[in-house]
Design an enzyme around this catalytic site. Structure first.
Site, PDB file in Angstrom:
ATOM      1  CG  HIS A 156       0.174  -3.020  -6.707  1.00 37.09           C
ATOM      2  ND1 HIS A 156       1.015  -3.865  -7.389  1.00 37.09           N
ATOM      3  CD2 HIS A 156      -0.047  -3.594  -5.492  1.00 37.09           C
ATOM      4  CE1 HIS A 156       1.305  -4.907  -6.614  1.00 37.09           C
ATOM      5  NE2 HIS A 156       0.677  -4.768  -5.465  1.00 37.09           N
ATOM      6  CG  HIS A 198      -5.098  -7.042  -0.700  1.00 37.36           C
ATOM      7  ND1 HIS A 198      -4.484  -8.244  -0.871  1.00 37.36           N
ATOM      8  CD2 HIS A 198      -4.129  -6.099  -0.953  1.00 37.36           C
ATOM      9  CE1 HIS A 198      -3.220  -8.065  -1.208  1.00 37.36           C
ATOM     10  NE2 HIS A 198      -2.979  -6.776  -1.258  1.00 37.36           N
ATOM     11  CG  HIS A 244      -1.534  -4.614   2.460  1.00 44.79           C
ATOM     12  ND1 HIS A 244      -0.161  -4.739   2.466  1.00 44.79           N
ATOM     13  CD2 HIS A 244      -1.924  -5.085   1.265  1.00 44.79           C
ATOM     14  CE1 HIS A 244       0.239  -5.245   1.332  1.00 44.79           C
ATOM     15  NE2 HIS A 244      -0.822  -5.471   0.578  1.00 44.79           N
ATOM     16  CG  ASP A 290      -3.395  -6.932  -5.346  1.00 45.90           C
ATOM     17  OD1 ASP A 290      -4.361  -7.224  -6.065  1.00 45.90           O
ATOM     18  OD2 ASP A 290      -2.606  -7.769  -4.884  1.00 45.90           O
ATOM     19  CG  ASP A 291      -1.510  -3.034  -2.246  1.00 51.91           C
ATOM     20  OD1 ASP A 291      -2.087  -4.069  -1.878  1.00 51.91           O
ATOM     21  OD2 ASP A 291      -0.274  -2.930  -2.311  1.00 51.91           O
TER      22      ASP A 291
HETATM   23 ZN   LIG Z   1      -1.094  -5.851  -1.446  1.00 54.26          ZN
END
Ligand SMILES: [Zn+2]
Length: 253
Positions: A218, A123, A127, A72-73
């Site tokens: 991440h 995502h 965010h 993620d991210d």
């Molecule tokens: Zn996230």
């Protein structure tokens, strides 16, 4: 929600009713406090544990005995390529939940993800940490904007979504239906956002990993990039098989 959830809710409502009709004020407050505490505990556990499917049905486990890595991210200018080279070395296919505004700044990494046969998930664009409190139109805007960044880069935005911080609610569930997306949770949370030491992260991952897991990592964290190769090799020695780039298409069609 399951019958178990309804039983807990029923218990909380009963506690509240009894408390309101009780003559002893001390007992009334104890019961009301207990009902309130139970409600908060139930809500917190329900919201932060994706496998509870509290507000929407999420995929949190694979139906095969392989393990899926999710990141993620990102994309991150330097760390995502580092992670990609490790995944390439071991022929592992992963699912990257990208943040729209980062994807906008790093189109070359998005292209690399596709060329190296990984999957991309939405995502949101910004965010937002308070995404779970957003109104319906703002929820949809966040998802739509992230999709648009990918479409502008001639990339199919795909059918997978992961909410920021993992929180879900009925508005997110409605938006996902509209965008025809499926929410992907996890069964193994690395806590790479909280852990500060390599040893602790590596131990957490290698001691808990099981066949069928979806692992939450991440790709914007240097700790994750540092630990990834050891995590893969130790797990493989322990009999864990990660999803390959070829298998990714069957697992995430
Ligand atoms: Zn996230």
């Amino acid at each position: 929600m399951t019958r178990h959830h309804f039983n807990i809710i029923g218990f909380i409502i009963n506690c509240t009713w009894i408390a309101l009709f009780i003559k002893n004020p001390a007992m009334m407050w104890i019961l009301l406090g207990l009902a309130g505490l139970l409600f908060l505990t139930f809500l917190t556990i329900g919201v932060v544990t994706p496998s509870n499917n509290y507000f929407l049905k999420q995929t949190t486990k694979l139906t095969t005995d392989k393990v899926l890595l999710t990141f993620d991210d990102g994309p991150d200018e330097t760390l995502t390529p580092e992670i990609l080279s490790i995944l390439k070395k071991y022929d592992i296919g992963a699912l990257f939940f990208v943040i729209g505004k980062k994807a906008e700044k790093n189109p070359q990494i998005i292209q690399q993800l596709i060329e190296e046969k990984h999957k991309i998930g939405n995502h949101t664009y910004n965010h937002p940490n308070l995404f779970a409190l957003y109104r319906q139109d703002k929820v949809e805007k966040e998802i739509g904007l992230c999709d648009n960044v990918l479409i502008e880069q001639t990339i199919h935005p795909g059918n997978y979504f992961r909410p920021p911080i993992g929180y879900t609610n009925p508005r997110i569930a409605r938006a996902l239906k509209k965008f025809n997306k499926k929410s992907i949770g996890w069964s193994l949370r690395s806590y790479d956002t909280l852990l500060k030491e390599e040893d602790k992260l590596l131990y957490r991952l290698t001691s808990r990993i099981k066949p069928g897991d979806i692992v939450l990592l991440h790709d914007n964290l240097s700790l994750t990039a540092t630990v990834l190769e050891s995590f893969i090799t130790i797990s493989q020695k322990n009999g864990i098989n990660f999803v390959t780039t070829k298998e990714l298409n069957t697992i995430l069609p």
